[in-house]
Design a protein around this motif. Structure first.
Motif, PDB file in Angstrom:
ATOM      1  N   ASN A 320     -22.072  23.444 -24.412  1.00 62.28           N
ATOM      2  CA  ASN A 320     -22.477  22.758 -25.631  1.00 62.28           C
ATOM      3  C   ASN A 320     -23.841  22.088 -25.437  1.00 62.28           C
ATOM      4  O   ASN A 320     -24.142  21.584 -24.351  1.00 62.28           O
ATOM      5  N   GLY A 321     -24.670  22.142 -26.494  1.00 64.41           N
ATOM      6  CA  GLY A 321     -25.901  21.364 -26.489  1.00 64.41           C
ATOM      7  C   GLY A 321     -27.092  22.023 -25.846  1.00 64.41           C
ATOM      8  O   GLY A 321     -28.052  21.336 -25.486  1.00 64.41           O
ATOM      9  N   TYR A 322     -27.081  23.332 -25.697  1.00 69.84           N
ATOM     10  CA  TYR A 322     -28.250  23.990 -25.099  1.00 69.84           C
ATOM     11  C   TYR A 322     -28.513  25.328 -25.779  1.00 69.84           C
ATOM     12  O   TYR A 322     -27.639  25.905 -26.422  1.00 69.84           O
ATOM     13  N   THR A 323     -29.758  25.823 -25.594  1.00 70.73           N
ATOM     14  CA  THR A 323     -30.179  27.076 -26.192  1.00 70.73           C
ATOM     15  C   THR A 323     -30.589  28.047 -25.095  1.00 70.73           C
ATOM     16  O   THR A 323     -31.345  27.697 -24.180  1.00 70.73           O
ATOM     17  N   ILE A 324     -30.088  29.262 -25.170  1.00 77.49           N
ATOM     18  CA  ILE A 324     -30.483  30.334 -24.225  1.00 77.49           C
ATOM     19  C   ILE A 324     -31.655  31.107 -24.837  1.00 77.49           C
ATOM     20  O   ILE A 324     -31.586  31.532 -26.009  1.00 77.49           O
ATOM     21  N   THR A 325     -32.737  31.284 -24.065  1.00 77.33           N
ATOM     22  CA  THR A 325     -33.887  32.037 -24.560  1.00 77.33           C
ATOM     23  C   THR A 325     -34.046  33.391 -23.873  1.00 77.33           C
ATOM     24  O   THR A 325     -34.704  34.284 -24.405  1.00 77.33           O
ATOM     25  N   LYS A 326     -33.480  33.522 -22.675  1.00 77.63           N
ATOM     26  CA  LYS A 326     -33.568  34.811 -21.989  1.00 77.63           C
ATOM     27  C   LYS A 326     -32.470  34.901 -20.934  1.00 77.63           C
ATOM     28  O   LYS A 326     -32.119  33.897 -20.311  1.00 77.63           O
ATOM     29  N   ILE A 327     -31.956  36.139 -20.744  1.00 75.57           N
ATOM     30  CA  ILE A 327     -31.023  36.409 -19.652  1.00 75.57           C
ATOM     31  C   ILE A 327     -31.558  37.605 -18.891  1.00 75.57           C
ATOM     32  O   ILE A 327     -31.937  38.627 -19.490  1.00 75.57           O
ATOM     33  N   SER A 328     -31.608  37.489 -17.568  1.00 73.30           N
ATOM     34  CA  SER A 328     -32.158  38.558 -16.738  1.00 73.30           C
ATOM     35  C   SER A 328     -31.282  38.780 -15.516  1.00 73.30           C
ATOM     36  O   SER A 328     -30.348  38.012 -15.251  1.00 73.30           O
ATOM     37  N   LYS A 329     -31.606  39.855 -14.796  1.00 77.62           N
ATOM     38  CA  LYS A 329     -30.925  40.093 -13.518  1.00 77.62           C
ATOM     39  C   LYS A 329     -31.968  40.488 -12.479  1.00 77.62           C
ATOM     40  O   LYS A 329     -33.038  41.022 -12.792  1.00 77.62           O
ATOM     41  N   GLU A 330     -31.655  40.211 -11.252  1.00 75.33           N
ATOM     42  CA  GLU A 330     -32.510  40.621 -10.125  1.00 75.33           C
ATOM     43  C   GLU A 330     -31.664  41.389  -9.128  1.00 75.33           C
ATOM     44  O   GLU A 330     -30.577  40.972  -8.779  1.00 75.33           O
TER      45      GLU A 330
END
Length: 330
Positions: A320-330
């Motif tokens: 709760n209370g946050y925004t995701i701007t990108k998801i990546s993998k390495e």
């Protein structure tokens, strides 16, 4: 006849005394050799090298002193020196020394009065206590550039307020990130290129070993693939489900999943059943990460993570209370 017997006994006694005299023992209980003889380290034993690396000679806890001794010959004409990472730390046949956590190269050198020498080399491994700050060995943390920001992941890193590289100090800021929590710092700009041993200091001034860091002109190349990019506000009612069913096909064990987030709240990566993706534990043991400002949440997936995704309806980001701007993998 008796005279003959007495004569034979006398001869045997004389011969026996002569043999003992020629094989007299030194103070260490070994046959005396001359200063012209080549030195030998009789004890301690060291394991055979493998793949160009010395074997581990001893492992001990960082709160245990390293106590050892050497037996050499010719004992009366040989001095013993102890080296750690090619630096002389002691001279003598017995040693008592304290070490910080880390892996060291121990070398024992025996040299005679005529300049002849021999040596033994092995690894000395000093282990941290469970409560000690204990950084990991990720190459991205261990290869850094002067004057640039750097991270050092590990356990109990919330205790660290200062990192010292060589003799240069840097203020450390702790970033909460669950099992991938770390400290951030700026690498001192005036450090010469090379490899340095690191120490970590807590609020009370206690100092801990942190292994080694290499100062380089170039940071390690990180190959990162973007899995999703946009803007998704996570609340308890709206978990991030954009990749829920796809995750298990997009990643594998060993991959590092990163979620770039901003906000003031809490959350973590879970299975479709809202259990922690790394531990499988649910609320209240899920260990949600506190999010404050812009952060990067990291999750190094394991075989168990993949099993959880397959058995528990994929993967989510909850909280709760946050925004995701990108998801990546390495």
């Amino acid at each position: 006849m008796k005279k003959i017997l007495y004569s034979l006994v006398a001869v045997m006694v004389v011969l026996s005394m002569g043999m003992l005299g020629s094989c007299s023992e030194d103070n260490d209980g070994f046959i005396t050799a001359t200063e012209d003889d080549f030195p030998q380290i009789l004890l301690p034993w060291f394991g055979e090298w493998e793949n160009g690396e010395p074997a581990v000679y001893k492992s001990l806890s960082r709160n245990t002193e390293f106590v050892d001794s050497v037996t050499v010959t010719p004992a009366l004409y040989t001095t013993v020196e102890w080296f750690i990472d090619d630096e002389k730390i002691h001279e003598g046949k017995k040693i008592q020394h304290s070490f910080l956590t880390g892996e060291y190269i121990l070398k024992i050198v025996a040299t005679t009065t005529k300049g002849k020498s021999t040596s033994r080399t092995g690894k000395l491994v000093v282990l941290p206590l469970d409560s000690d700050p204990n950084p990991g060995s990720d190459i991205r943390d261990r290869l850094v550039v002067p004057g640039q920001p750097a991270k050092l992941h590990g356990t109990n890193m919330d205790k660290v307020v200062k990192i010292t590289i060589g003799e240069k100090e840097a203020v450390a800021t702790f970033v909460e990130n669950g099992d991938n929590s770390y400290i951030e710092y700026i690498v001192p700009a005036d450090l010469a290129l090379g490899t340095y041993r690191v120490t970590l200091t807590d609020n009370e001034g206690n100092v801990y070993g942190g292994g080694k860091i290499e100062i380089s002109n170039e940071a390690p190349v990180v190959t990162e693939e973007t899995l999703w990019e946009g803007e998704f506000s996570v609340t308890w009612d709206t978990p991030f489900t954009e990749l829920q069913e796809q995750f298990k096909d997009l990643v594998k064990s060993g991959d590092i999943v990163r979620a770039y987030v901003t906000g003031e709240g809490q959350g973590t990566m879970t299975t479709g059943w809202w259990n922690n993706i790394l531990t499988g534990k649910g609320d209240p043991e899920r260990e949600d990460i506190t999010i404050s400002g812009s952060m990067t949440l990291e999750f190094t997936l394991t075989d168990y993570s993949m099993e959880l995704m397959n058995e528990q309806a994929g993967a989510l980001f909850v909280g709760n209370g946050y925004t995701i701007t990108k998801i990546s993998k390495e």
